[in-house]
Design an enzyme around this catalytic site. Structure first.
Site, PDB file in Angstrom:
ATOM      1  N   HIS A  57       0.846  -1.202   0.000  1.00 16.04           N
ATOM      2  CA  HIS A  57       0.000   0.000   0.000  1.00 16.04           C
ATOM      3  C   HIS A  57       0.876   1.244   0.000  1.00 16.04           C
ATOM      4  O   HIS A  57       2.097   1.140   0.032  1.00 16.04           O
ATOM      5  CB  HIS A  57      -1.027  -0.021   1.129  1.00 16.04           C
ATOM      6  CG  HIS A  57      -0.475   0.027   2.524  1.00 16.04           C
ATOM      7  ND1 HIS A  57       0.326  -0.963   3.054  1.00 16.04           N
ATOM      8  CD2 HIS A  57      -0.616   0.948   3.520  1.00 16.04           C
ATOM      9  CE1 HIS A  57       0.639  -0.651   4.301  1.00 16.04           C
ATOM     10  NE2 HIS A  57       0.098   0.502   4.613  1.00 16.04           N
ATOM     11  N   HIS A  59       1.307   3.909   2.052  1.00 15.43           N
ATOM     12  CA  HIS A  59       1.824   4.647   3.219  1.00 15.43           C
ATOM     13  C   HIS A  59       3.355   4.748   3.176  1.00 15.43           C
ATOM     14  O   HIS A  59       4.035   3.812   2.768  1.00 15.43           O
ATOM     15  CB  HIS A  59       1.369   3.972   4.518  1.00 15.43           C
ATOM     16  CG  HIS A  59      -0.065   4.248   4.845  1.00 15.43           C
ATOM     17  ND1 HIS A  59      -0.805   3.458   5.699  1.00 15.43           N
ATOM     18  CD2 HIS A  59      -0.899   5.225   4.411  1.00 15.43           C
ATOM     19  CE1 HIS A  59      -2.036   3.942   5.783  1.00 15.43           C
ATOM     20  NE2 HIS A  59      -2.127   5.010   5.011  1.00 15.43           N
ATOM     21  N   ASP A  61       5.666   4.515   5.288  1.00 15.62           N
ATOM     22  CA  ASP A  61       6.482   3.484   5.945  1.00 15.62           C
ATOM     23  C   ASP A  61       6.420   2.153   5.174  1.00 15.62           C
ATOM     24  O   ASP A  61       6.934   1.132   5.634  1.00 15.62           O
ATOM     25  CB  ASP A  61       6.074   3.290   7.415  1.00 15.62           C
ATOM     26  CG  ASP A  61       4.658   2.785   7.593  1.00 15.62           C
ATOM     27  OD1 ASP A  61       3.738   3.303   6.906  1.00 15.62           O
ATOM     28  OD2 ASP A  61       4.444   1.864   8.409  1.00 15.62           O
ATOM     29  N   HIS A  62       5.810   2.177   3.972  1.00 14.84           N
ATOM     30  CA  HIS A  62       5.751   0.982   3.111  1.00 14.84           C
ATOM     31  C   HIS A  62       6.307   1.241   1.712  1.00 14.84           C
ATOM     32  O   HIS A  62       6.817   0.325   1.082  1.00 14.84           O
ATOM     33  CB  HIS A  62       4.307   0.464   3.031  1.00 14.84           C
ATOM     34  CG  HIS A  62       3.816   0.010   4.368  1.00 14.84           C
ATOM     35  ND1 HIS A  62       3.806  -1.310   4.754  1.00 14.84           N
ATOM     36  CD2 HIS A  62       3.395   0.720   5.447  1.00 14.84           C
ATOM     37  CE1 HIS A  62       3.376  -1.398   6.011  1.00 14.84           C
ATOM     38  NE2 HIS A  62       3.129  -0.180   6.454  1.00 14.84           N
ATOM     39  N   HIS A 115      -7.646  -0.651   5.342  1.00 13.71           N
ATOM     40  CA  HIS A 115      -6.590   0.203   5.920  1.00 13.71           C
ATOM     41  C   HIS A 115      -6.326   1.358   4.951  1.00 13.71           C
ATOM     42  O   HIS A 115      -6.337   2.524   5.338  1.00 13.71           O
ATOM     43  CB  HIS A 115      -5.350  -0.652   6.141  1.00 13.71           C
ATOM     44  CG  HIS A 115      -4.170   0.075   6.670  1.00 13.71           C
ATOM     45  ND1 HIS A 115      -4.126   0.618   7.942  1.00 13.71           N
ATOM     46  CD2 HIS A 115      -2.965   0.359   6.110  1.00 13.71           C
ATOM     47  CE1 HIS A 115      -2.946   1.208   8.116  1.00 13.71           C
ATOM     48  NE2 HIS A 115      -2.229   1.068   7.031  1.00 13.71           N
ATOM     49  N   ASP A 134      -0.408  -4.135   6.149  1.00 16.12           N
ATOM     50  CA  ASP A 134      -1.111  -3.607   7.325  1.00 16.12           C
ATOM     51  C   ASP A 134      -2.585  -4.010   7.330  1.00 16.12           C
ATOM     52  O   ASP A 134      -3.411  -3.341   7.958  1.00 16.12           O
ATOM     53  CB  ASP A 134      -1.021  -2.067   7.364  1.00 16.12           C
ATOM     54  CG  ASP A 134       0.366  -1.576   7.770  1.00 16.12           C
ATOM     55  OD1 ASP A 134       1.238  -2.409   8.097  1.00 16.12           O
ATOM     56  OD2 ASP A 134       0.568  -0.343   7.762  1.00 16.12           O
ATOM     57  N   HIS A 172       4.161  -5.049  10.939  1.00 18.14           N
ATOM     58  CA  HIS A 172       4.520  -4.348  12.176  1.00 18.14           C
ATOM     59  C   HIS A 172       4.573  -5.314  13.363  1.00 18.14           C
ATOM     60  O   HIS A 172       3.889  -6.325  13.365  1.00 18.14           O
ATOM     61  CB  HIS A 172       3.486  -3.264  12.519  1.00 18.14           C
ATOM     62  CG  HIS A 172       3.497  -2.085  11.595  1.00 18.14           C
ATOM     63  ND1 HIS A 172       4.259  -0.959  11.825  1.00 18.14           N
ATOM     64  CD2 HIS A 172       2.843  -1.849  10.435  1.00 18.14           C
ATOM     65  CE1 HIS A 172       4.061  -0.076  10.851  1.00 18.14           C
ATOM     66  NE2 HIS A 172       3.206  -0.599   9.985  1.00 18.14           N
TER      67      HIS A 172
HETATM   68 FE    FE Z   1       2.527   0.481   8.219  1.00 15.46          FE
HETATM   69 ZN    ZN Z   2      -0.089   1.449   6.626  1.00 14.13          ZN
END
Ligand code: FE
Ligand code: ZN
Length: 255
Positions: A57, A59, A61-62, A115, A134, A172
């Site tokens: 996805h 985001h 942090d991805h 998400h 996530d 995570h």
């Molecule tokens: Fe994440």
């Molecule tokens: Zn995420």
């Protein structure tokens, strides 16, 4: 022939870096790019060259490390269109049912909106392996930033239908707090109590609680159990799966 090798290591505060390696051909994919420098260093230490980036996805942090990893390795990026919100548009845009090849390995794409609206999961049926980003966590699920509870329940239901033995890599390490929350809504679930004890033991030794399995999550994860009559009664929505799921998610947000 040896099957795929998955290398897992911590990134940022609580993300996991995940490298998927095909010994037959030497190809390696990084699942998401939470921390480019760390991912490149881990691949180098293994003697692997990253040939593909598989994004779940958009985001940061991805997908935030995509550019740095592409610059360093020339890796091809595959992922949902939404990745362009944080990085370049993937070389190949993936949608539900697509197949992705990494050397001799094949992953099937499962769309799991909730998400984020474009979130996807990579499932390797032959190797009973899934990279769920996530969407699903050990004893938890992703926050509903973009989707509705009904959408997320449908997405999680798709994952719940995978074989019990499927090994699940989440993005995570949230399991300690997830376990405390799960026990607050499903305290009498013996499988959950045993699972939570295992989590405590692992985290005390700094061992990841990831991967988990579909079977273990089906028995203990409250977000996969919204159709369980006991859980429905506990949150006050007997017979209503989506209301139960929404309520459990809401309680977790406030926990
Ligand atoms: Fe994440
Ligand atoms: Zn995420």
């Amino acid at each position: 022939m040896t099957g795929p090798i998955v290398h897992i290591f911590p990134c940022l505060k609580d993300n996991y870096g995940l490298l998927l390696h095909d010994p037959a051909t030497g190809e390696t994919a990084t699942i998401d790019t939470p921390e480019a420098s760390r991912i490149l260093a881990e691949a180098e230490a293994k003697g692997w060259t990253i040939t593909q980036i598989w994004n779940t996805h958009w985001h940061p942090d991805h997908a935030g490390g995509n550019a740095e990893i592409v610059a360093a390795t020339g890796a091809k990026v595959v992922g949902p269109r939404e990745v362009e919100r944080a990085a370049a548009l993937p070389d190949r845009v993936l949608t539900d049912g697509d197949e992705v090849e990494l050397g001799s390995l094949t992953a099937k794409v499962i769309e799991t909106p909730g998400h984020t609206l474009g979130h996807i999961v990579f499932h390797l049926p032959e190797h009973k392996l899934a990279f769920v980003g996530d969407t699903l966590f050990a004893l938890g699920c992703g926050r509903l930033f973009e989707g509705t509870p009904a959408q997320m329940w449908d997405s999680l239901s798709k994952l719940r239908r995978l074989p019990d033995e499927t090994v699940v890599y989440c993005a995570h390490e949230y399991t300690t707090s997830n376990a405390a929350f799960a026990l607050s809504v499903d305290a009498e679930n013996a499988d959950l109590v045993a699972y939570a004890d295992g989590v405590k033991a692992k985290r005390a030794k700094d061992i990841p609680t990831v991967p988990t399995t579909i079977g273990a999550e089906k028995r203990a994860n409250p977000f996969l159990r919204a159709d369980d009559p006991k859980l429905q009664a506990f949150v006050g929505h007997p017979g209503d799966v989506v209301a139960t799921f929404a309520d459990v998610r809401e309680r977790k947000n406030k926990f």
